[in-house]
Design an enzyme around this catalytic site. Structure first.
Site, short mmCIF file in Angstrom:
data_model
loop_
_atom_site.label_atom_id
_atom_site.label_comp_id
_atom_site.label_asym_id
_atom_site.label_seq_id
_atom_site.Cartn_x
_atom_site.Cartn_y
_atom_site.Cartn_z
N THR A 189 15.85 -5.12 -17.90
CA THR A 189 15.57 -3.47 -17.62
C THR A 189 14.62 -3.29 -19.07
O THR A 189 14.95 -3.21 -20.43
CB THR A 189 16.94 -2.98 -17.78
OG1 THR A 189 17.53 -2.95 -16.62
CG2 THR A 189 16.40 -1.35 -17.98
N ILE A 218 22.45 1.06 -6.09
CA ILE A 218 21.50 2.38 -6.69
C ILE A 218 22.07 1.54 -8.23
O ILE A 218 23.36 1.02 -8.21
CB ILE A 218 21.23 3.56 -6.28
CG1 ILE A 218 19.86 3.27 -5.46
CG2 ILE A 218 20.85 4.21 -7.53
CD1 ILE A 218 20.09 5.15 -4.61
N GLY A 219 21.46 1.58 -9.42
CA GLY A 219 22.20 0.97 -10.77
C GLY A 219 21.81 2.36 -11.48
O GLY A 219 22.21 3.48 -11.57
N ASP A 220 21.75 1.93 -13.03
CA ASP A 220 22.60 3.39 -13.73
C ASP A 220 21.05 4.02 -14.05
O ASP A 220 21.05 4.77 -14.93
CB ASP A 220 23.63 2.82 -14.89
CG ASP A 220 22.20 1.76 -15.22
OD1 ASP A 220 21.46 2.02 -16.40
OD2 ASP A 220 22.47 0.64 -14.88
N THR A 239 20.94 -0.73 -20.96
CA THR A 239 20.65 -1.55 -19.64
C THR A 239 21.51 -2.72 -20.08
O THR A 239 22.72 -2.62 -20.72
CB THR A 239 19.34 -2.50 -20.34
OG1 THR A 239 19.60 -3.72 -19.57
CG2 THR A 239 19.87 -2.47 -22.03
N GLY A 240 21.99 -3.19 -18.93
CA GLY A 240 23.21 -4.12 -18.84
C GLY A 240 23.59 -3.63 -17.15
O GLY A 240 22.96 -4.05 -16.49
N LYS A 241 24.73 -3.98 -17.02
CA LYS A 241 25.58 -3.77 -15.91
C LYS A 241 25.88 -2.13 -15.57
O LYS A 241 26.27 -2.12 -15.79
CB LYS A 241 26.87 -4.48 -15.70
CG LYS A 241 27.65 -4.46 -14.54
CD LYS A 241 29.19 -5.20 -14.70
CE LYS A 241 30.00 -5.14 -12.89
NZ LYS A 241 31.37 -5.72 -13.08
N GLY A 242 25.40 -2.16 -14.42
CA GLY A 242 24.52 -1.28 -13.71
C GLY A 242 25.94 -0.40 -13.33
O GLY A 242 26.47 0.91 -13.91
#
Length: 305
Positions: A189, A218-220, A239-242
């Site tokens: 991201t 859909i992520g963060d 950023t990372g695991k949403g």
């Protein structure tokens, strides 16, 4: 009053042993985009314009997981998402499920400025893009050979992942690290935060999501207060695991700790990354109204989800 800027190209790091042909383009892209942002701030551009400009540049670079380099869904398709927020006005715009829009971050800004809404997704967002005359292109433009391979490896391992870092074996179900046999590092991201010389803050984030994600996930990134947030105190891009970032309301919590507990930006961001989300799931960049910059992350040794 001074200005400040920070950007990211994803959670994790670029290993020193990464082959030069892979490492140098990534480093050069980050430096170029930083220089673009610095030049804009020196030219007295406002923070909102600066973060959009920088993220557009990052979206156009295939070595990051946004725009041209977006990773693939389990169906082998592209679903991009982005968000932008103006800390001065608290206005924001977000988009998800984009398949043809060249610069998702600019469409997110149009949602903020040209609609009564905050968030548009999928067919509605694509229709709005056509209506606004933003640049679009066939979705094949965004699909790279590297991301086809990333999807292949994720499917072999039967998992959703931030990226791949080592060859998958049939019996491999364990966590892996960023230092690995093929020497690759996760892409990621992209995001930018800035405070201009007038004290205005802004944040922008853009992503292709997770490798092998379900269609429609859909992520963060486009969720205000999770992956993106800005107010009068600070601007944050995560950023990372949403899923972990959403649960931790990461970006908003940094601002809330500053507002309600009186912590400095560095203290607040460190607390959120260290204590609010699991290890291996999150990184962020943030700036404060006074020009403080911080970039904590806990993802160096974790790559798979």
């Amino acid at each position: 009053m001074g200005w400040a800027i920070a950007l990211h190209g994803g959670a994790g790091d670029i290993p020193l042993n990464l082959p030069a042909e892979r490492r140098l383009p990534r480093e050069a892209a980050l430096k170029h985009c930083l220089n673009v942002g610095v030049a804009a701030l020196k030219a007295n551009k406002n923070a909102l314009d600066v973060v959009e400009l920088v993220v557009r540049e990052l979206e156009n670079h295939p070595n990051f997981n946004a725009g041209k380099g977006s990773v693939l869904t389990t169906a082998g398709t592209i679903e991009m998402e982005a968000c932008i927020m103006d800390g001065n006005t608290m206005k924001c715009g977000a988009v998800s499920g984009l398949t043809t829009v060249v610069n998702a971050i600019s469409l997110a800004r149009l949602v903020m400025e040209k609609t009564p809404h905050i968030y548009l997704a999928f067919d509605g967002a694509e229709a709005f893009a056509r209506e606004q005359g933003v640049e679009t292109i066939d979705s094949s433009h965004f699909i790279t050979s590297e991301n086809i391979e990333r999807l292949h490896q994720a499917k072999e391992a039967n998992r959703v992942q931030i990226d791949y870092t080592q060859p998958i074996t049939a019996n491999s179900n364990k966590e892996t690290t960023a230092a690995d046999a093929n020497g690759d590092s996760q892409i990621g991201t992209v995001g930018c935060v800035a405070v201009d010389s007038c004290g205005n803050l802004a944040s922008a984030t853009s992503t292709g999501g997770l490798v092998n994600k379900m269609v429609g996930r859909i992520g963060d990134t486009p969720i205000i207060g999770a992956g993106t947030y800005a107010n009068h105190l600070c601007a944050v891009s995560a950023t990372g695991k949403g899923e972990s970032i959403i649960r931790g309301t990461v970006a908003r919590d940094v601002a809330a700790l500053m507002e309600f507990r009186g912590l400095s930006l560095k203290e607040a961001a460190s607390y959120v990354v260290d204590d609010r989300v699991p290890k291996g799931t999150c990184g962020l960049v943030a700036v404060s109204a006074t020009g403080e910059v911080t970039m904590p992350f806990n993802t160096t040794d974790e790559t798979y989800i």
